[in-house]
Design an enzyme around this catalytic site. Sequence first.
Site, mmCIF file in Angstrom:
data_model
loop_
_atom_site.group_PDB
_atom_site.id
_atom_site.type_symbol
_atom_site.label_atom_id
_atom_site.label_comp_id
_atom_site.label_asym_id
_atom_site.label_seq_id
_atom_site.Cartn_x
_atom_site.Cartn_y
_atom_site.Cartn_z
ATOM 1 N N LYS A 50 48.769 51.325 6.125
ATOM 2 C CA LYS A 50 48.049 50.533 5.122
ATOM 3 C C LYS A 50 47.587 49.206 5.726
ATOM 4 C CE LYS A 50 52.503 48.795 3.486
ATOM 5 N NZ LYS A 50 53.578 49.008 2.493
ATOM 6 N N ARG A 147 58.829 47.337 -8.709
ATOM 7 C CA ARG A 147 57.422 47.220 -8.341
ATOM 8 C C ARG A 147 56.782 48.467 -8.935
ATOM 9 N NH1 ARG A 147 55.527 46.403 -2.089
ATOM 10 N NH2 ARG A 147 56.256 48.552 -1.999
ATOM 11 N N TYR A 269 43.952 16.394 12.074
ATOM 12 C CA TYR A 269 43.792 15.939 10.689
ATOM 13 C C TYR A 269 45.039 15.226 10.178
ATOM 14 C CZ TYR A 269 39.619 18.849 9.878
ATOM 15 O OH TYR A 269 38.375 19.407 9.899
ATOM 16 N N MET A 328 40.976 25.016 11.026
ATOM 17 C CA MET A 328 40.424 26.338 10.715
ATOM 18 C C MET A 328 40.141 27.167 11.976
ATOM 19 S SD MET A 328 36.999 27.371 8.578
ATOM 20 C CE MET A 328 37.477 26.530 7.076
#
Length: 388
Positions: A50, A147, A269, A328
Amino acid sequence: MTEYSNEFMETEIGFDAAPARLTVDLSAIVSNWRTMRALSGTARTGAVVKADGYGLGIEDVGEALYEAGAADFFVAVPEEGATLRRFAPDARIFVLSGMWPGTEAMFFGNGLVPVLASEEQLAFFFAAIADYGDYPCALQVDTGFNRLGLSHDEALRLAADDARPASFSPVLVLSHLACGDDAAAPMNREQLARFRDVANAFEGVEASLSASAGILLGADYHFELTRPGIALYGGDSAPGASKKLQPAATAEARIIQTRFAKKGENVSYGATQQLDRESRLAIVSAGYADGYLRAKSGTGVPLRDAVPSGGMGFIAGHRVPILGRITMDMTIFDITDLPEGAVRAGDYVELFGPNIALDDAAAAAGTIGYELLTSLGLRYNRRYIQPD
Ligand SMILES: *Cc1c(COP(=O)(O)O)cnc(C)c1O
């Protein structure tokens, strides 16, 4: 405006020049599958592919495992099953999220087996096969995870229900462990006992309980089919579990620039990292958009307390720390301690792989290898090492 001729519109960069690159070792994945098969005893060993083969590419991973003899595959959603079908023509492909209106053609057309988990899904499936005819399905039973799955009682009622359609022919009943990664957890035996009831009630139907971690709990947990996922990709399903496995993925990113910075200056940053010495920095071409999670930042992410100083990269035989916040597209590493000339712009830093274990890289972000792999994103230039 300049017009560009198609001839010059180069859209791919070679592996050797790629800003970020990922090597997927399919022989390691096949070897890990064989290891899990040996640990599964008499049970057949499936393969969970998956989320695009845990981020490593369902086409290549699926084909390699199919060629190696895997015959039972598990995917999360039908599209993944349809993709896999092209590479695993005779495999049984189970779709864990089941079937719902609008997906019938995809299931029937690609021979995908829905894993049905609720009374609604069953009712819909019965209606669909009334038109279509006999078709295999699997049943998911909840034994404590809360679940997906029919409740224990719903499953036992269904097993005893003589009124169910004659063409209803489940080929597998499965459940999923909540605490398989902790061999001492009492929950494992509780789920095992509940699952045994259900497996016994569906006489003649194969049963499957264990993912990677459950396989390690021993023969009681194996039933007829096991479902390893993360182990195939070399990750930990339980603490230390991957020691017997081979690393399957290496992520690297290129150094765009190296620079000197003075004691007292700040990095990245928020200026959360103040340098306490004259430093040499490597600015590397991968960031959180490449799944190099910001939570791994050297400093400046207040919610992470697991690893206060952040993650590490590996270059020229050395482990190098991340400085300041990951951005990023770029991450800054401290290469001050490396020998003069050992590292230059254009060299690659290993983000994880043979020298930085996937699970250590994940732990530095306060997460697990599963999340790191499935967050890799689209920018890595991928190279596949074929099995011999
Ligand atoms: C994802 C998943 C698996 C595989 O789990 P791993 O821990 O990766 O081995 C098996 N079964 C189900 C139902 C799953 O959702």
